[in-house]
Write a protein that holds these residues in place. Structure first.
Motif, PDB file in Angstrom:
ATOM      1  N   VAL A   1      14.252  19.892 -15.889  1.00 41.39           N
ATOM      2  CA  VAL A   1      14.911  18.716 -16.464  1.00 41.39           C
ATOM      3  C   VAL A   1      16.306  19.087 -16.965  1.00 41.39           C
ATOM      4  CG1 VAL A   1      14.767  16.885 -18.184  1.00 41.39           C
ATOM      5  CG2 VAL A   1      12.662  17.830 -17.193  1.00 41.39           C
ATOM      6  N   PRO A   2      17.360  18.550 -16.354  1.00 43.40           N
ATOM      7  CA  PRO A   2      18.706  18.731 -16.914  1.00 43.40           C
ATOM      8  C   PRO A   2      18.838  17.825 -18.142  1.00 43.40           C
ATOM      9  CG  PRO A   2      18.764  18.067 -14.576  1.00 43.40           C
ATOM     10  CD  PRO A   2      17.391  17.807 -15.093  1.00 43.40           C
ATOM     11  N   PHE A   3      19.125  18.444 -19.277  1.00 39.48           N
ATOM     12  CA  PHE A   3      19.156  17.718 -20.550  1.00 39.48           C
ATOM     13  C   PHE A   3      20.584  17.743 -21.090  1.00 39.48           C
ATOM     14  CE2 PHE A   3      19.026  18.182 -25.194  1.00 39.48           C
ATOM     15  CZ  PHE A   3      18.543  16.920 -25.518  1.00 39.48           C
TER      16      PHE A   3
ATOM     17  N   ARG B   1      16.568  13.755 -12.487  1.00 35.33           N
ATOM     18  CA  ARG B   1      17.868  13.219 -12.877  1.00 35.33           C
ATOM     19  C   ARG B   1      18.177  13.691 -14.303  1.00 35.33           C
ATOM     20  NH1 ARG B   1      17.031   8.633 -16.285  1.00 35.33           N
ATOM     21  NH2 ARG B   1      14.908   7.802 -16.180  1.00 35.33           N
ATOM     22  N   PRO B   2      19.445  13.800 -14.663  1.00 41.24           N
ATOM     23  CA  PRO B   2      19.788  14.209 -16.030  1.00 41.24           C
ATOM     24  C   PRO B   2      19.273  13.199 -17.060  1.00 41.24           C
ATOM     25  CG  PRO B   2      21.688  14.401 -14.599  1.00 41.24           C
ATOM     26  CD  PRO B   2      20.642  13.661 -13.823  1.00 41.24           C
TER      27      PRO B   2
ATOM     28  N   ILE C   1      12.332  16.986 -28.580  1.00 44.05           N
ATOM     29  CA  ILE C   1      13.196  16.725 -27.428  1.00 44.05           C
ATOM     30  C   ILE C   1      12.358  16.686 -26.147  1.00 44.05           C
ATOM     31  CG2 ILE C   1      15.137  17.572 -26.072  1.00 44.05           C
ATOM     32  CD1 ILE C   1      16.207  18.867 -28.616  1.00 44.05           C
ATOM     33  N   LEU C   2      11.449  17.639 -26.009  1.00 45.59           N
ATOM     34  CA  LEU C   2      10.591  17.679 -24.826  1.00 45.59           C
ATOM     35  C   LEU C   2       9.800  16.380 -24.683  1.00 45.59           C
ATOM     36  CD1 LEU C   2       9.217  19.230 -22.459  1.00 45.59           C
ATOM     37  CD2 LEU C   2       7.531  20.004 -24.139  1.00 45.59           C
ATOM     38  N   ARG C   3       9.189  15.951 -25.764  1.00 46.23           N
ATOM     39  CA  ARG C   3       8.401  14.711 -25.717  1.00 46.23           C
ATOM     40  C   ARG C   3       9.283  13.524 -25.349  1.00 46.23           C
ATOM     41  NH1 ARG C   3       6.307  15.259 -30.204  1.00 46.23           N
ATOM     42  NH2 ARG C   3       7.632  13.909 -31.475  1.00 46.23           N
ATOM     43  N   SER C   4      10.491  13.477 -25.880  1.00 49.25           N
ATOM     44  CA  SER C   4      11.408  12.376 -25.594  1.00 49.25           C
ATOM     45  C   SER C   4      11.813  12.344 -24.121  1.00 49.25           C
ATOM     46  CB  SER C   4      12.662  12.483 -26.465  1.00 49.25           C
ATOM     47  OG  SER C   4      12.338  12.345 -27.832  1.00 49.25           O
ATOM     48  N   VAL C   5      12.176  13.509 -23.563  1.00 48.48           N
ATOM     49  CA  VAL C   5      12.636  13.519 -22.181  1.00 48.48           C
ATOM     50  C   VAL C   5      11.490  13.224 -21.212  1.00 48.48           C
ATOM     51  CG1 VAL C   5      14.562  15.056 -22.691  1.00 48.48           C
ATOM     52  CG2 VAL C   5      12.407  16.029 -21.896  1.00 48.48           C
TER      53      VAL C   5
ATOM     54  N   ILE D   1       0.477  20.337 -17.986  1.00 46.43           N
ATOM     55  CA  ILE D   1       1.585  20.507 -17.051  1.00 46.43           C
ATOM     56  C   ILE D   1       1.897  22.000 -16.968  1.00 46.43           C
ATOM     57  CG2 ILE D   1       3.985  19.928 -16.581  1.00 46.43           C
ATOM     58  CD1 ILE D   1       3.563  17.402 -18.320  1.00 46.43           C
ATOM     59  N   ASP D   2       1.926  22.529 -15.763  1.00 47.65           N
ATOM     60  CA  ASP D   2       2.011  23.982 -15.610  1.00 47.65           C
ATOM     61  C   ASP D   2       3.294  24.572 -16.181  1.00 47.65           C
ATOM     62  OD1 ASP D   2      -0.449  24.079 -14.362  1.00 47.65           O
ATOM     63  OD2 ASP D   2       0.388  23.896 -12.357  1.00 47.65           O
ATOM     64  N   ALA D   3       4.421  23.939 -15.953  1.00 49.36           N
ATOM     65  CA  ALA D   3       5.688  24.505 -16.419  1.00 49.36           C
ATOM     66  C   ALA D   3       6.761  23.438 -16.483  1.00 49.36           C
ATOM     67  CB  ALA D   3       6.134  25.635 -15.497  1.00 49.36           C
ATOM     68  N   VAL D   4       7.454  23.362 -17.600  1.00 44.68           N
ATOM     69  CA  VAL D   4       8.604  22.472 -17.750  1.00 44.68           C
ATOM     70  C   VAL D   4       9.808  23.323 -18.145  1.00 44.68           C
ATOM     71  CG1 VAL D   4       9.616  20.510 -18.962  1.00 44.68           C
ATOM     72  CG2 VAL D   4       7.147  20.539 -18.479  1.00 44.68           C
ATOM     73  N   TRP D   5      10.876  23.181 -17.394  1.00 45.30           N
ATOM     74  CA  TRP D   5      12.142  23.841 -17.717  1.00 45.30           C
ATOM     75  C   TRP D   5      13.122  22.795 -18.221  1.00 45.30           C
ATOM     76  CZ3 TRP D   5      15.070  27.839 -18.697  1.00 45.30           C
ATOM     77  CH2 TRP D   5      14.606  29.127 -18.387  1.00 45.30           C
TER      78      TRP D   5
END
Length: 540
Positions: A89-91, A142-143, A169-173, A194-198
């Motif tokens: 996820v581009p944040f 998408r960003p 922030i993670l929960r929001s995105v 979820i295995d992995a979130v970047w």
């Protein structure tokens, strides 16, 4: 850079919860060498006394694995084999956003072919490092823009205890992306997580910030996204996309190529690997622990460079070492061939022997032993042997043998009356099936860590010795003296055992395992080629 790890109390047990990347600009370039010091026998004889657990019939060595150890911390690690999916996820903030070219670099850094990057992508690296066992796929979304500036975000984060603001922030995105993505597709092993979130953020990296640096941690929220919870996630700046300063030249000028070093390192944490440098860095170069680096810096889980070492790949189940026994040596006339580790995954394990000359090895990575591998500046080591990473350190430029001392002994950690985690004195080589008490009322954990202050066993003293004691993994360089970071210089070619050099009581006259025993065998490097070497074994 050296960041503190975070501790979170869970039902009375303070659990290690956060791993940072090691990334800093500038280093001491003085050519000082570690001096061999005189050791007192009394100091060296101080050894660990383990109690023997009372095992139940349900406890097995099969349960002793990196995933179960992680579950005790609440970690649901990325699967080690098969085809896995990573969500990237581009944040961005209102004043710091991704350009289209940066989004292209991000895609290449994670999922591009190696020739589309300055070195390797996350996917191409782990395909090679695992010898084809692990295929990483995924999506760059998408960003997602938070309606705050970078400074406002950092100010908000500073008001939240334990640095867990990124959980919000993670929960929001993920909520923003809920209509775009079926999150259930990112739970490949179907464990409910979820295995992995970047999360790659647009603001600049800041080594002095508690928010804008690079780390891997875990989500504490019970929120569901398509029926799945978030668990481990990584957080790093887009600055790392160009940290290595790789470019493709053309008549139109230089075009940046993606650099994935930091993203590869943090993905190593997602798989379950620890940092191999010390967090106990002193504030100045007079400190004995300033940039302390028991492994010497040259490893993906140390200075973010090169291939993963034999210990890491043993933990991850990609390659197991051959155990060197008396019978094995006799069958080979004491001469063993060792192929390039990065190319073949071959290594040798030298186990502990007790006073009765009996081998003491539990058959798992979670024990004390020596590992011997043949380093070559090829494959995943090649690019970093040609160019130092961010002007700090590169991999070795020559071929040679590496010897590492491993103490991955597992102990049971329970809270004392004050709620502080305390080792119960037992060393385990079997574990039961994970249950709801494990990780809440007690924890199975490494007794030793490359950060000395994080060791649960506090009895070992390595001050004044030319080698480390009580560390998870430490290098035994061919020089006979340990690597102590910026104070002594990081690991370079002289650390390698080359043709004619030997690992024995001459090189290490006072070396003992942490349990107080001496190695049964040493070796001389008889011959070397670009792809293999021969080791002649003898009594240590």
């Amino acid at each position: 850079m050296n960041k503190k790890k975070l501790f979170l109390p869970l039902t009375g047990v303070a659990l290690l919860s956060l791993s940072s990347c090691y990334f800093f600009f500038g280093r001491d370039t003085s050519d000082t060498k570690a001096s061999t010091q005189t050791n007192t026998s009394a100091k060296l004889k101080q050894s660990v006394t383990y109690k023997t657990p009372n095992y139940t019939s349900s406890m097995t060595s099969e349960n002793m694995n990196i995933d179960n150890i992680g579950l005790g911390y609440g970690y649901h690690y990325l699967p080690k084999t098969g085809t896995d999916k990573i969500l990237v996820v581009p944040f961005q903030t209102t004043d710091c956003k991704f350009t289209s070219s940066e989004l292209t670099l991000l895609e290449k850094a994670f999922f591009g072919d190696a020739n589309e990057t300055g070195w390797e992508s996350v996917a191409s690296y782990y395909k090679k490092a695992s010898y084809g066992a692990l295929t990483l796929t995924g999506t760059v979304t998408r960003p997602v823009t938070l309606q705050e500036s970078a400074s406002q975000l950092e100010n908000d984060a500073s008001k939240v205890s334990d640095g867990q603001y990124t959980n919000d922030i993670l929960r929001s995105v993920l909520n923003v992306l809920d209509n775009d993505i079926d999150f259930s597709e990112y739970d490949v092993n179907n464990d409910g997580y979820i295995d992995a979130v970047w999360m790659v953020y647009a603001p600049s990296y800041d080594a002095s910030s508690d928010l804008y640096w690079a780390y891997t941690t875990w989500a504490t929220s019970n929120s569901l996204f398509d029926g799945k919870k978030a668990s481990l996630y990584s957080w790093a700046s887009k600055d790392f996309l160009t940290a290595g300063k790789y470019y493709k030249s053309s008549l139109l000028g230089d075009t940046p190529l993606a650099d994935a070093h930091t993203f590869i390192h943090e993905t190593g944490h997602m798989l379950g690997l620890d940092d191999y440098y010390s967090y106990d860095a002193g504030k100045d170069k007079s400190s004995s622990t300033y940039y302390d680096s028991p492994l010497g810096g040259v490893d993906m889980m140390d200075f973010n460079i090169g291939d993963h070492c034999a210990f890491s790949k043993y933990l991850l189940g990609w390659k197991s070492p051959t155990v060197v026994t008396e019978e094995y040596l006799k069958a080979n006339n004491n001469v063993l061939t060792l192929k390039s580790f990065t190319e073949s995954g071959q290594s040798y394990l030298l186990p502990v022997y007790n006073a009765d000359n009996e081998m003491v090895y539990n058959g798992t990575p979670f024990d004390e032993y020596l590992l011997v591998e043949y380093y070559t500046p090829t494959n995943l080591n090649y690019k970093d042997s040609l160019k130092v990473y961010t002007a700090n350190l590169g991999t070795y430029t020559k071929s040679g043998v590496l010897v590492t001392h491993i103490n991955a002994t597992i102990g049971k950690v329970v809270p004392n009356r004050s709620g502080d985690p305390v080792w119960d004195g037992y060393a385990y080589d079997k574990l039961g099936t994970y249950n709801t008490s494990w990780g809440k009322s007690y924890l199975y954990a490494y007794l030793y860590n490359n950060t000395k202050s994080y060791c649960y066993d506090k009895t070992l003293d390595d001050s004044g010795l030319p080698f480390y004691r009580g560390r998870l993994i430490s290098l035994l360089p061919a020089t006979g003296s340990r690597i102590n970071g910026a104070k002594t210089g990081f690991s370079k070619n002289p650390s390698l055992y080359t043709q004619g050099s030997h690992f024995d009581s001459v090189t290490y006259p006072n070396f003992e395992f942490d349990d107080g025993s001496t190695p049964r065998y040493g070796f001389t490097v008889s011959t070397t080629t670009s792809t293999s070497c021969q080791l002649t074994f003898k009594d240590f």
